[in-house]
Design a protein around this motif. Structure first.
Motif, PDB file in Angstrom:
ATOM      1  N   GLU A  95       1.160  -1.023  -0.201  1.00  0.00           N
ATOM      2  CA  GLU A  95       0.047   0.363  -0.283  1.00  0.00           C
ATOM      3  C   GLU A  95       0.905   0.372  -0.217  1.00  0.00           C
ATOM      4  OE1 GLU A  95      -3.357   1.093  -0.341  1.00  0.00           O
ATOM      5  OE2 GLU A  95      -3.752  -0.858  -0.871  1.00  0.00           O
ATOM      6  N   LEU A  99       0.967   4.516  -2.755  1.00  0.00           N
ATOM      7  CA  LEU A  99       1.276   5.765  -1.761  1.00  0.00           C
ATOM      8  C   LEU A  99       2.294   6.364  -2.315  1.00  0.00           C
ATOM      9  CD1 LEU A  99      -0.623   7.309  -0.579  1.00  0.00           C
ATOM     10  CD2 LEU A  99       0.878   7.316   1.270  1.00  0.00           C
ATOM     11  N   GLY A 139      -3.932   9.619   2.934  1.00  0.00           N
ATOM     12  CA  GLY A 139      -3.690   8.130   2.667  1.00  0.00           C
ATOM     13  C   GLY A 139      -1.839   8.446   3.297  1.00  0.00           C
ATOM     14  N   ARG A 164      -8.457   5.162   0.538  1.00  0.00           N
ATOM     15  CA  ARG A 164      -8.102   4.395  -0.497  1.00  0.00           C
ATOM     16  C   ARG A 164      -9.030   3.662  -1.840  1.00  0.00           C
ATOM     17  NH1 ARG A 164      -4.954   1.690   4.301  1.00  0.00           N
ATOM     18  NH2 ARG A 164      -5.313   0.033   3.476  1.00  0.00           N
ATOM     19  N   ARG A 167      -9.910   5.843  -4.264  1.00  0.00           N
ATOM     20  CA  ARG A 167      -8.326   6.057  -5.559  1.00  0.00           C
ATOM     21  C   ARG A 167      -9.473   5.746  -7.196  1.00  0.00           C
ATOM     22  NH1 ARG A 167      -3.793   4.160  -2.706  1.00  0.00           N
ATOM     23  NH2 ARG A 167      -3.398   5.364  -0.869  1.00  0.00           N
TER      24      ARG A 167
END
Length: 174
Positions: A95, A99, A139, A164, A167
């Protein structure tokens, strides 16, 4: 338009057109921001403008847009797997990698378009730009909270997972 160059998005075309108009006003050595003396400094600014133009072309190219769309979809798949396969120890690392990529994309766009134009009401992509900044900022807040609070747990983690997932809304932009 030359055969090897990708088409610019309307926002990039308007920004480039506005810069060119500013360059043509008055002083022929004016770059739209300040008068540029001739010599090495002027040449350096010309090279920087060429790099910005190439960066704008890269960011608006179909290849880059498809790559970012693919990364967004892959990120959504990872978030779904993260929910089902909780025992995998590297979800946070994956993750965070996403990001970093999305933050780098945002930084490149801010650099190439300029902060003033990126958040300008004249920019047709203003709402999407604000959306991108909000999702990426949240984020980053999630990462800092997980570092300083030692872990995001319970409903807070679920909230940030949902954020998230927002997105994927960026696909409608692309």
């Amino acid at each position: 338009m030359s055969a090897g160059r990708p088409a610019f998005s309307p926002a990039v075309q308007r920004a480039s057109s506005a810069r060119n108009k500013n360059r043509r006003k008055g002083n022929p050595t004016h770059n739209g921001y300040m008068a540029v003396p001739s010599g090495s400094r002027g040449e350096m600014l010309d090279m920087m403008e060429e790099e910005e133009s190439e960066l704008e072309m890269m960011l608006s190219s179909n290849c880059f847009q498809v790559t970012m769309a693919g990364l967004i979809l892959l990120n959504a798949v990872v978030i779904g797997l993260e929910t089902d396969v909780t025992s995998f120890p590297y979800w946070d690392t994956i993750e965070n990698a996403f990001l970093i990529v999305f933050t780098a994309e945002l930084a490149l766009k801010l650099y190439s378009q300029g902060i003033a134009f990126y958040f300008s009401f004249r920019n047709v992509d203003l709402s999407w730009n604000v959306f991108d900044v909000a999702v990426i900022s949240l984020g980053i807040v999630d990462v800092f909270m997980s570092v300083f609070l030692s872990s995001s747990s319970g409903s807070l983690a679920t909230l940030f997972r949902i954020i998230r997932l927002l997105r994927i809304m960026r696909l409608f932009r692309i």
